[in-house]
Design a protein around this motif. Structure first.
Motif, PDB file in Angstrom:
ATOM      1  N   ALA A  99     -13.465  63.389 -67.295  1.00 16.95           N
ATOM      2  CA  ALA A  99     -13.606  62.136 -66.543  1.00 16.95           C
ATOM      3  C   ALA A  99     -13.522  62.417 -65.044  1.00 16.95           C
ATOM      4  CB  ALA A  99     -12.517  61.148 -66.952  1.00 16.95           C
ATOM      5  N   VAL A 114     -11.730  57.771 -59.994  1.00 18.15           N
ATOM      6  CA  VAL A 114     -12.354  56.767 -59.123  1.00 18.15           C
ATOM      7  C   VAL A 114     -11.317  56.125 -58.192  1.00 18.15           C
ATOM      8  CG1 VAL A 114     -14.201  56.260 -60.754  1.00 18.15           C
ATOM      9  CG2 VAL A 114     -12.076  54.963 -60.885  1.00 18.15           C
ATOM     10  N   SER A 162     -13.070  57.395 -64.669  1.00 17.18           N
ATOM     11  CA  SER A 162     -14.277  56.916 -65.332  1.00 17.18           C
ATOM     12  C   SER A 162     -14.769  57.979 -66.293  1.00 17.18           C
ATOM     13  CB  SER A 162     -15.363  56.599 -64.300  1.00 17.18           C
ATOM     14  OG  SER A 162     -16.581  56.236 -64.934  1.00 17.18           O
ATOM     15  N   PRO A 214     -17.755  59.301 -68.514  1.00 20.64           N
ATOM     16  CA  PRO A 214     -19.202  59.156 -68.727  1.00 20.64           C
ATOM     17  C   PRO A 214     -19.520  58.763 -70.174  1.00 20.64           C
ATOM     18  CG  PRO A 214     -18.722  61.146 -67.486  1.00 20.64           C
ATOM     19  CD  PRO A 214     -17.413  60.627 -67.966  1.00 20.64           C
ATOM     20  N   ALA A 248     -15.411  54.495 -71.116  1.00 21.47           N
ATOM     21  CA  ALA A 248     -14.742  53.518 -70.257  1.00 21.47           C
ATOM     22  C   ALA A 248     -15.057  53.790 -68.789  1.00 21.47           C
ATOM     23  CB  ALA A 248     -13.229  53.574 -70.492  1.00 21.47           C
ATOM     24  N   GLU A 249     -15.430  52.730 -68.057  1.00 23.08           N
ATOM     25  CA  GLU A 249     -15.728  52.881 -66.635  1.00 23.08           C
ATOM     26  C   GLU A 249     -14.456  52.941 -65.801  1.00 23.08           C
ATOM     27  OE1 GLU A 249     -18.408  49.906 -65.308  1.00 23.08           O
ATOM     28  OE2 GLU A 249     -20.077  50.572 -66.584  1.00 23.08           O
ATOM     29  N   ARG A 250     -13.411  52.244 -66.252  1.00 25.68           N
ATOM     30  CA  ARG A 250     -12.126  52.274 -65.542  1.00 25.68           C
ATOM     31  C   ARG A 250     -11.020  52.438 -66.588  1.00 25.68           C
ATOM     32  NH1 ARG A 250     -11.927  50.858 -60.266  1.00 25.68           N
ATOM     33  NH2 ARG A 250      -9.727  50.222 -60.440  1.00 25.68           N
TER      34      ARG A 250
END
Length: 278
Positions: free
Chosen positions: A97, A100, A124, A126, A129-131
């Motif tokens: 990850a 961010v 994040s 790939p 989950a983005e956050r």
């Protein structure tokens, strides 16, 4: 090979448990036979001095190996608390990850030397989950935005957050496996412990196998009281490790026995072998 982690497997460890039970059962049957034959001549057909001392030496090499394995097991654990248990229950996996956001960080010191950093991160994943929030993430270098880290997380429940620790073997943790020489800093420590305890046992082997008289060694091998003590020690160690092998929660006495297995085995055999010098 399993004991050394060459065939690491996830709990429950049914096969090692079964083989351990078989070994304990054989030890108990041997003691029963010794008590039944205690008034018979102590002659098993291998009374030649060479064979008696060779047999005793082989036993001590096995004791040294077993003690070393228990020392390794003491230093190697796949458990890191309730957080990991929850992630594993949700189907944990390991992904790379990118950081961010770094919300906080502090230095981890050892004897005044910075060993790493513990941070609260948002990462994040790939394709996932983005956050993803990661509390207490341990890294050797101070993380910043864009830093890539390996994170253990559950795709089915991102709300559990993630687990980052560069000093741990995350794939092994994700599968809840026991592996003696892991690909982390504990792997080096466990290897050193294995070598040290094995060397101690190797030094004791010629002392207890070659110095005593062969007749005394043969008498010890046929001594029902002495072998009963050794078998009781074997049963005790197996009892202590049983819940750990089966993936259940051990009682406090069982945990104490498991933790002290290395010393119990080595010192127990030293104590019961001293009579051979008489």
């Amino acid at each position: 090979m399993w004991l050394l982690g060459a065939t690491a497997m996830a709990r429950p460890w049914h096969e090692p448990f079964v083989w351990g039970a078989v070994a304990v059962g054989c030890a108990v049957l041997r003691v029963v036979a010794l008590w039944a034959l205690r008034h018979e001549p102590k002659d098993d057909g291998f009374t030649d001095e060479f064979w008696v001392k060779l047999r005793t030496g082989a036993l001590w090499l096995l004791v040294a190996f077993s003690s070393a394995v228990f020392a390794v097991a003491l230093l190697t654990s796949s458990n890191a608390g309730d957080k990991l248990d929850a992630l594993r229950d949700a189907g944990a996996e390991v992904s790379t990850a990118a950081v961010v956001e770094r919300q906080s960080t502090r230095q981890e010191l050892s004897d005044g030397v910075v060993k790493g950093y513990a941070s609260r991160l948002v990462v994040s994943v790939p394709g996932g989950a983005e956050r993803l929030t990661v509390r207490g993430a341990f890294t050797y270098d101070k993380p910043g935005k864009g830093t890539e880290v390996d994170v253990l997380w559950a795709r089915s429940d991102p709300g559990l957050g993630g687990y980052v620790n560069e000093s741990k073997d995350l794939p092994t943790l994700a599968e809840n496996r026991w592996k003696a020489f892991q690909d982390d800093e504990l792997g080096v420590g466990s290897l050193i412990a294995f070598i040290v305890v094995t060397l101690i046992g190797a030094i004791l082997t010629p002392v207890f196998a070659l110095v005593p008289d062969a007749d005394d060694l043969q008498e010890a091998a046929w001594s029902a009281p002495l072998q009963t003590v050794r078998t009781a020690l074997t049963v005790l160690v197996f009892w202590g490790w049983s819940p750990l092998m089966l993936g259940s929660q051990p009682s406090l006495p069982q945990m104490l026995v498991a933790v002290g297995s290395c010393c119990l085995v080595l010192l127990g055999y030293v104590a019961t072998s001293l009579r051979s010098f008489g």
